[in-house]
Design an enzyme around this catalytic site. Structure first.
Site, PDB file in Angstrom:
ATOM      1  N   HIS A  98       0.839  -1.207   0.000  1.00 23.59           N
ATOM      2  CA  HIS A  98       0.000   0.000   0.000  1.00 23.59           C
ATOM      3  C   HIS A  98       0.875   1.259   0.000  1.00 23.59           C
ATOM      4  O   HIS A  98       0.595   2.215  -0.722  1.00 23.59           O
ATOM      5  CB  HIS A  98      -0.906   0.028   1.233  1.00 23.59           C
ATOM      6  CG  HIS A  98      -2.072  -0.913   1.116  1.00 23.59           C
ATOM      7  ND1 HIS A  98      -2.939  -1.146   2.147  1.00 23.59           N
ATOM      8  CD2 HIS A  98      -2.496  -1.687   0.101  1.00 23.59           C
ATOM      9  CE1 HIS A  98      -3.863  -2.013   1.766  1.00 23.59           C
ATOM     10  NE2 HIS A  98      -3.600  -2.364   0.529  1.00 23.59           N
ATOM     11  N   ASP A 333      22.277  -6.741 -16.993  1.00 22.28           N
ATOM     12  CA  ASP A 333      23.334  -7.321 -16.165  1.00 22.28           C
ATOM     13  C   ASP A 333      24.559  -7.585 -17.037  1.00 22.28           C
ATOM     14  O   ASP A 333      24.434  -8.062 -18.164  1.00 22.28           O
ATOM     15  CB  ASP A 333      22.829  -8.636 -15.554  1.00 22.28           C
ATOM     16  CG  ASP A 333      23.779  -9.176 -14.506  1.00 22.28           C
ATOM     17  OD1 ASP A 333      23.599  -8.848 -13.328  1.00 22.28           O
ATOM     18  OD2 ASP A 333      24.701  -9.924 -14.884  1.00 22.28           O
ATOM     19  N   ASN A 341      36.471  -9.033 -12.950  1.00 20.84           N
ATOM     20  CA  ASN A 341      37.064  -8.577 -11.684  1.00 20.84           C
ATOM     21  C   ASN A 341      38.185  -9.501 -11.252  1.00 20.84           C
ATOM     22  O   ASN A 341      39.278  -9.049 -10.894  1.00 20.84           O
ATOM     23  CB  ASN A 341      35.996  -8.595 -10.575  1.00 20.84           C
ATOM     24  CG  ASN A 341      35.285  -7.256 -10.444  1.00 20.84           C
ATOM     25  OD1 ASN A 341      35.798  -6.233 -10.853  1.00 20.84           O
ATOM     26  ND2 ASN A 341      34.099  -7.290  -9.882  1.00 20.84           N
ATOM     27  N   ASP A 350      35.624  -1.600 -12.643  1.00 21.76           N
ATOM     28  CA  ASP A 350      35.040  -0.260 -12.486  1.00 21.76           C
ATOM     29  C   ASP A 350      35.041   0.492 -13.820  1.00 21.76           C
ATOM     30  O   ASP A 350      34.062   1.166 -14.165  1.00 21.76           O
ATOM     31  CB  ASP A 350      35.827   0.558 -11.448  1.00 21.76           C
ATOM     32  CG  ASP A 350      35.473   0.146 -10.028  1.00 21.76           C
ATOM     33  OD1 ASP A 350      34.590  -0.709  -9.855  1.00 21.76           O
ATOM     34  OD2 ASP A 350      36.094   0.676  -9.079  1.00 21.76           O
ATOM     35  N   ASP A 376      26.581  -4.993 -10.622  1.00 22.34           N
ATOM     36  CA  ASP A 376      26.744  -4.925 -12.081  1.00 22.34           C
ATOM     37  C   ASP A 376      25.380  -4.962 -12.768  1.00 22.34           C
ATOM     38  O   ASP A 376      25.269  -5.378 -13.906  1.00 22.34           O
ATOM     39  CB  ASP A 376      27.647  -6.072 -12.584  1.00 22.34           C
ATOM     40  CG  ASP A 376      27.028  -7.446 -12.361  1.00 22.34           C
ATOM     41  OD1 ASP A 376      26.131  -7.558 -11.487  1.00 22.34           O
ATOM     42  OD2 ASP A 376      27.413  -8.399 -13.049  1.00 22.34           O
TER      43      ASP A 376
HETATM   44  N1  LIG Z   1      34.580  -3.700 -10.096  1.00 21.36           N
HETATM   45  C1  LIG Z   1      33.424  -3.717  -9.453  1.00 21.36           C
HETATM   46  N2  LIG Z   1      32.816  -4.904  -9.205  1.00 21.36           N
HETATM   47  C2  LIG Z   1      31.645  -4.905  -8.572  1.00 21.36           C
HETATM   48  C3  LIG Z   1      31.026  -3.712  -8.147  1.00 21.36           C
HETATM   49  N3  LIG Z   1      29.861  -4.059  -7.546  1.00 21.36           N
HETATM   50  C4  LIG Z   1      29.745  -5.409  -7.601  1.00 21.36           C
HETATM   51  N4  LIG Z   1      30.805  -5.952  -8.220  1.00 21.36           N
HETATM   52  C5  LIG Z   1      31.101  -7.361  -8.498  1.00 21.36           C
HETATM   53  O1  LIG Z   1      30.261  -7.798  -9.552  1.00 21.36           O
HETATM   54  C6  LIG Z   1      30.232  -9.203  -9.586  1.00 21.36           C
HETATM   55  C7  LIG Z   1      28.847  -9.649  -9.986  1.00 21.36           C
HETATM   56  O2  LIG Z   1      28.905 -10.960 -10.356  1.00 21.36           O
HETATM   57  P1  LIG Z   1      27.645 -11.896 -10.408  1.00 21.36           P
HETATM   58  O3  LIG Z   1      26.404 -11.060 -10.315  1.00 21.36           O
HETATM   59  O4  LIG Z   1      27.821 -12.940  -9.372  1.00 21.36           O
HETATM   60  O5  LIG Z   1      27.609 -12.583 -11.766  1.00 21.36           O
HETATM   61  P2  LIG Z   1      28.408 -12.441 -13.125  1.00 21.36           P
HETATM   62  O6  LIG Z   1      29.850 -12.788 -12.922  1.00 21.36           O
HETATM   63  O7  LIG Z   1      28.139 -11.102 -13.752  1.00 21.36           O
HETATM   64  O8  LIG Z   1      27.745 -13.611 -13.965  1.00 21.36           O
HETATM   65  P3  LIG Z   1      26.392 -13.617 -14.763  1.00 21.36           P
HETATM   66  O9  LIG Z   1      25.563 -12.476 -14.254  1.00 21.36           O
HETATM   67  O10 LIG Z   1      25.775 -14.935 -14.470  1.00 21.36           O
HETATM   68  O11 LIG Z   1      26.754 -13.444 -16.206  1.00 21.36           O
HETATM   69  C8  LIG Z   1      30.646  -9.651  -8.180  1.00 21.36           C
HETATM   70  O12 LIG Z   1      31.913 -10.267  -8.267  1.00 21.36           O
HETATM   71  C9  LIG Z   1      30.777  -8.336  -7.410  1.00 21.36           C
HETATM   72  O13 LIG Z   1      31.838  -8.378  -6.460  1.00 21.36           O
HETATM   73  C10 LIG Z   1      31.693  -2.470  -8.397  1.00 21.36           C
HETATM   74  O14 LIG Z   1      31.249  -1.382  -8.067  1.00 21.36           O
HETATM   75  N5  LIG Z   1      32.886  -2.532  -9.052  1.00 21.36           N
END
Ligand SMILES: Nc1nc2c(ncn2[C@@H]2O[C@H](COP(=O)(O)OP(=O)(O)OP(=O)(O)O)[C@@H](O)[C@H]2O)c(=O)[nH]1
Length: 462
Positions: A98, A333, A341, A350, A376
């Site tokens: 709500h 995504d 990373n 980043d 991400d």
């Molecule tokens: N460099 C950086 N990494 C980030 C930030 N925020 C989140 N992450 C990283 O983004 C990654 C997201 O990975 P996941 O969502 O697990 O999945 P993925 O590797 O993208 O795989 P799929 O989505 O299945 O293709 C994680 O390792 C987080 O630590 C940020 O501000 N900067």
């Protein structure tokens, strides 16, 4: 909220314990026999209210809401000690919805009144002694009141935080024009100062000089400026300087109605000049320092912070419902971002996020909104785009993002891909439905091999 829940739970348990088993049985029967009918009456009445029509479509009422109310009534009336925790959680959940939708509280009150008014004759008509009917009435109404009270509590709790975000968004929008506002207020301060100087030089009556707190600048600062920058120390310094400047003016006014003495005049002008110069410097600093991201932008990507989602969706959903225009979202995504990373370092990650954020920004219209949704993940709200246009934009973003290369620490060029889930607004006032639909589409895009965009299709469930 926590202590309230504990208290209300005790109260609900007390009500259940003090009610005799055969009254519980009667209440259960009352719900079983009448919930459907009551739900019909409830929605027929509620939909006559024009305010309700803004939030509810006939289709939602027919497909979801009537059924939900039937369930709700049956559960509240047949509540046993073991159900209390779950029932409280349900009321809180409904209250949150709500609040998110922004249903006016008076509409909820009206609904409660309709329910209770229609429940009473049903109890009177039932078989049983008068004393049992009174006990049944008391138990039923108390149970409904308890449930509604928890709902209302959660609602007000959610409302106040969403109102705060609305306010933050307003301030954020205002600060988008920070440059203009800064110049206007500095001009207004200068104009007050000039006014004082002319009056002094012309040896006019000091009474004709307006206090700075009453002048345009002071009024702006007290009503708006101090709120825009609330929590920042400089606000306090400016407030103090304004007060001090008024004191100087008042004291000098008392000491001499006019400035016959040259040294008194000089002292006064110097003090005023000194104070206004300080105020101007502090104000300039405030406007310059409070860069947009601190108020509403995500620091890394300079995109909108997700805390404005609710405020923006509320406005855009109302607009789409009123005007019948399209509204859609893209949930985006980065593919295998974790590998980027892990393989090339967080700084490269980043850089990628910054680059693709720029792609989002460059490929939507100025009426659209781009949010950083999570690490991400990104969410784009598209206004007035048809399903075909929505997919076209998604595809364009996907294609352009794959061309964005960043340089890794070992000098290599690295590109990335995106998966995108799209969904069209279908009229449900709760924006989370729309985001959930896009999330399902995103899941399908990932499952179908990534680097692609999918439109949500209710027949193709994830
Ligand atoms: N460099 C950086 N990494 C980030 C930030 N925020 C989140 N992450 C990283 O983004 C990654 C997201 O990975 P996941 O969502 O697990 O999945 P993925 O590797 O993208 O795989 P799929 O989505 O299945 O293709 C994680 O390792 C987080 O630590 C940020 O501000 N900067």
């Amino acid at each position: 909220m926590q202590s309230y829940v504990a208290r209300v739970k005790e109260e609900w348990l007390g009500l259940i314990r003090e009610t005799e088993p055969h009254i519980h049985e009667m209440a259960r029967g009352l719900g079983e026999d009448n919930a459907r009918n009551l739900s019909e009456i409830f929605y027929t009445n509620i939909l006559t209210d024009p305010q309700a029509v803004d939030f509810l479509t006939n289709e939602q009422v027919e497909t979801h809401l009537k059924k939900s109310l039937v369930m709700w009534l049956k559960r509240v009336l047949s509540c046993s000690e073991n159900d209390v925790d779950e029932l409280i959680a349900i009321q809180q959940h409904v209250g949150e919805i709500h609040a998110r939708i922004g249903i006016p509280i008076q509409l909820v009150d009206m609904g409660a009144r309709i329910l209770k008014r229609n429940l009473i004759p049903l109890i009177i008509e039932r078989s049983g002694s008068d004393s049992d009917k009174i006990k049944l009435l008391s138990f039923s109404l108390s149970s409904i009141d308890l449930a509604l009270e928890i709902m209302a509590r959660t609602f007000t709790f959610g409302e106040s935080s969403s109102m705060k975000e609305d306010e933050n968004y307003r301030i954020f929008s205002l600060l988008e024009n920070a440059e203009e506002e800064k110049e206007r207020q500095l001009g207004s301060l200068l104009s007050w100062e000039m006014d004082v100087m002319y009056n002094v030089m012309l040896e006019a009556d000091l009474d004709s000089i307006q206090l700075i707190s009453r002048a345009d600048f002071g009024l702006w600062f007290n009503h708006k400026g101090r709120h825009y920058f609330s929590g920042i120390a400089e606000v306090g310094y400016i407030a103090k300087l304004i007060q001090e400047t008024d004191q100087i003016l008042l004291k000098t006014r008392e000491a001499s109605r006019t400035f016959r003495q040259k040294n008194l005049r000089n002292d006064f002008m110097l003090q005023i000049k000194n104070n206004t110069t300080q105020i101007a410097a502090l104000l300039r600093g405030l406007f310059d320092d409070v860069s947009k991201h601190e108020v509403g932008m995500d620091v890394l990507t300079k995109l909108l912070n997700r805390r404005f989602l609710a405020a923006i969706f509320k406005r855009e959903i109302t607009h789409a419902n009123r005007s019948g225009t399209n509204l859609s979202v893209l949930l985006i995504d980065v593919d295998k971002f974790k590998e980027i990373n892990d393989g090339h370092g967080h700084a490269t990650g980043d850089d990628i996020l910054r680059k693709i954020s720029q792609v989002f920004y460059d490929n939507v219209r100025s009426s659209d909104y781009v949010f950083r949704y999570g690490g991400d993940e990104f969410l784009i709200v598209l206004t007035e785009a048809t399903p075909a246009e929505t997919m076209h934009i998604a595809e364009r973003i996907r294609a352009k993002a794959t061309k964005q290369a960043v340089t890794t620490p070992d000098g290599k060029q690295l590109t990335t891909t995106l998966s995108i889930g799209a969904a069209m607004f279908q009229g449900h006032p709760d924006y989370e439905r729309l985001v959930q639909a896009a999330d399902e589409a995103l899941y399908i895009a990932k499952r179908n091999g990534r680097n692609r965009a999918e439109m949500y299709n209710p027949n193709n469930k994830a």
